[in-house]
Structures are given as C-alpha cells and as structure tokens.
Design a protein around this motif. Structure first.
Motif, short mmCIF file in Angstrom:
data_model
loop_
_atom_site.label_atom_id
_atom_site.label_comp_id
_atom_site.label_asym_id
_atom_site.label_seq_id
_atom_site.Cartn_x
_atom_site.Cartn_y
_atom_site.Cartn_z
N LEU A 7 -63.87 -48.07 47.45
CA LEU A 7 -64.15 -49.02 46.36
C LEU A 7 -64.76 -50.27 46.97
O LEU A 7 -64.32 -50.74 48.03
CB LEU A 7 -62.83 -49.40 45.65
N LEU A 8 -65.79 -50.80 46.34
CA LEU A 8 -66.39 -52.07 46.76
C LEU A 8 -66.18 -53.10 45.67
O LEU A 8 -66.45 -52.86 44.50
CB LEU A 8 -67.90 -51.93 47.00
N TYR A 9 -65.69 -54.27 46.09
CA TYR A 9 -65.49 -55.39 45.18
C TYR A 9 -66.52 -56.45 45.56
O TYR A 9 -66.54 -56.91 46.70
CB TYR A 9 -64.07 -55.94 45.33
N LEU A 10 -67.38 -56.81 44.63
CA LEU A 10 -68.44 -57.79 44.92
C LEU A 10 -67.98 -59.16 44.44
O LEU A 10 -67.96 -59.45 43.26
CB LEU A 10 -69.74 -57.39 44.21
N ALA A 11 -67.62 -60.00 45.41
CA ALA A 11 -67.14 -61.34 45.10
C ALA A 11 -68.17 -62.39 45.47
O ALA A 11 -67.90 -63.57 45.40
CB ALA A 11 -65.84 -61.62 45.84
N ASN A 12 -69.32 -61.97 45.88
CA ASN A 12 -70.37 -62.86 46.36
C ASN A 12 -71.03 -63.62 45.25
O ASN A 12 -71.38 -63.17 44.25
CB ASN A 12 -71.42 -62.06 47.12
N ARG A 63 -58.20 -45.28 49.29
CA ARG A 63 -57.55 -45.54 50.57
C ARG A 63 -58.15 -46.73 51.30
O ARG A 63 -57.57 -47.23 52.24
CB ARG A 63 -57.63 -44.29 51.44
N SER A 64 -59.35 -47.14 50.87
CA SER A 64 -59.97 -48.29 51.52
C SER A 64 -60.79 -49.07 50.49
O SER A 64 -61.44 -48.49 49.63
CB SER A 64 -60.87 -47.84 52.68
N ILE A 65 -60.71 -50.39 50.62
CA ILE A 65 -61.43 -51.29 49.73
C ILE A 65 -62.33 -52.18 50.58
O ILE A 65 -61.87 -52.76 51.57
CB ILE A 65 -60.46 -52.17 48.91
N GLY A 66 -63.57 -52.29 50.20
CA GLY A 66 -64.50 -53.21 50.84
C GLY A 66 -64.68 -54.42 49.93
O GLY A 66 -64.92 -54.27 48.73
N ILE A 67 -64.55 -55.60 50.50
CA ILE A 67 -64.73 -56.83 49.73
C ILE A 67 -65.95 -57.56 50.26
O ILE A 67 -65.96 -57.99 51.41
CB ILE A 67 -63.48 -57.73 49.80
N VAL A 68 -66.97 -57.66 49.43
CA VAL A 68 -68.20 -58.34 49.81
C VAL A 68 -68.07 -59.79 49.38
O VAL A 68 -68.05 -60.09 48.18
CB VAL A 68 -69.43 -57.67 49.15
N GLY A 69 -67.94 -60.66 50.36
CA GLY A 69 -67.73 -62.08 50.09
C GLY A 69 -66.25 -62.42 50.21
O GLY A 69 -65.52 -62.38 49.23
N ARG A 102 -51.58 -50.20 50.18
CA ARG A 102 -51.25 -50.06 51.60
C ARG A 102 -52.42 -49.53 52.43
O ARG A 102 -52.27 -49.29 53.62
CB ARG A 102 -50.06 -49.14 51.76
N GLY A 103 -53.56 -49.38 51.78
CA GLY A 103 -54.73 -48.87 52.48
C GLY A 103 -55.43 -49.96 53.29
O GLY A 103 -54.92 -51.05 53.48
N ARG A 104 -56.62 -49.64 53.73
CA ARG A 104 -57.42 -50.52 54.57
C ARG A 104 -58.29 -51.43 53.71
O ARG A 104 -58.92 -50.96 52.77
CB ARG A 104 -58.27 -49.65 55.48
N ILE A 105 -58.31 -52.70 54.05
CA ILE A 105 -59.19 -53.66 53.37
C ILE A 105 -60.21 -54.16 54.38
O ILE A 105 -59.85 -54.71 55.42
CB ILE A 105 -58.40 -54.85 52.77
N VAL A 106 -61.48 -53.94 54.06
CA VAL A 106 -62.59 -54.29 54.93
C VAL A 106 -63.37 -55.43 54.30
O VAL A 106 -63.69 -55.39 53.10
CB VAL A 106 -63.51 -53.06 55.14
N GLY A 107 -63.66 -56.45 55.07
CA GLY A 107 -64.41 -57.59 54.57
C GLY A 107 -65.86 -57.58 55.02
O GLY A 107 -66.16 -57.18 56.14
N VAL A 108 -66.73 -58.03 54.14
CA VAL A 108 -68.14 -58.21 54.46
C VAL A 108 -68.44 -59.69 54.19
O VAL A 108 -68.39 -60.14 53.05
CB VAL A 108 -69.05 -57.32 53.58
N SER A 109 -68.70 -60.42 55.26
CA SER A 109 -68.92 -61.86 55.14
C SER A 109 -69.51 -62.37 56.45
O SER A 109 -69.85 -61.56 57.32
CB SER A 109 -67.60 -62.56 54.81
N ASP A 157 -58.29 -56.26 57.02
CA ASP A 157 -57.92 -55.52 58.23
C ASP A 157 -59.04 -55.52 59.26
O ASP A 157 -58.78 -55.47 60.46
CB ASP A 157 -57.57 -54.07 57.88
N ALA A 158 -60.28 -55.59 58.78
CA ALA A 158 -61.44 -55.55 59.68
C ALA A 158 -62.66 -56.07 58.95
O ALA A 158 -62.68 -56.15 57.72
CB ALA A 158 -61.68 -54.11 60.15
N GLY A 159 -63.67 -56.40 59.74
CA GLY A 159 -64.95 -56.81 59.19
C GLY A 159 -65.96 -55.69 59.36
O GLY A 159 -65.79 -54.81 60.20
#
Length: 85
Positions: free
Chosen positions: A80-85, A20-26, A44-51, A66-68
């Motif tokens: 789920l966390l996606y590490l793009a850094n 339901r939510s994905i965190g994207i690091v970078g 359609r879930g929430r996408i949270v960014g870490v940057s 959607d948010a930081g």
C-alpha cells in the motif's frame, strides 16, 4: 456491495490480500502522523518512508518508519502507498 466484492479483487495477490508493508510518500507532519496512527492501530508490518535523506534519518531514528526508500523501490516492495506529499 463493495465489501462483498473486495475478497475477489484480492485473490491472486502473492500475500493473499494481507497488507504487510506500507510505503509513505512524504514523511513530514502528515505522513509521520499517519505512520504513528497505523502503528497505534496495531499494524505490525513494515513501514517504508519516501522523503529527503535528512527526514528519513530522523524518522528512522525516532521509529516512525522502519526504513527509507526511493519512490521506485517503495512502489515495487510495498502493498500500500500513502501519498502525503
């Protein structure tokens, strides 16, 4: 064989195994492209960014995320966390 095991590994998760939510690091070129591709794919879930603050401001304004959040917040709230850094 892995596909048959996957449902058992998801049992007991609070959301029944649904992401339901994905965190994207970078949230740069790679992370932002991943977020857009996930949306195009129907997520359609929430996408949270870490940057950085400035990157998150821009990514939020463009609707890429959607948010930081801090890394710690993303680890706690995202399925789920996606590490793009």
């Amino acid at each position: 064989a892995d596909a048959a095991v996957a449902p058992d590994r998801l049992r007991g998760r609070p959301n029944g195994g649904m992401i339901r939510s994905i965190g994207i690091v970078g949230v740069g070129l790679i992370g932002g492209s991943f977020a857009r591709a996930v949306r195009r794919g129907g997520f359609r879930g929430r996408i949270v960014g870490v940057s950085s603050e400035s990157t998150l401001r821009e990514a939020t304004a463009l609707g890429v995320v959607d948010a930081g959040a801090t890394l710690e917040q993303a680890v706690e709230e995202c399925d789920l966390l996606y590490l793009a850094n």
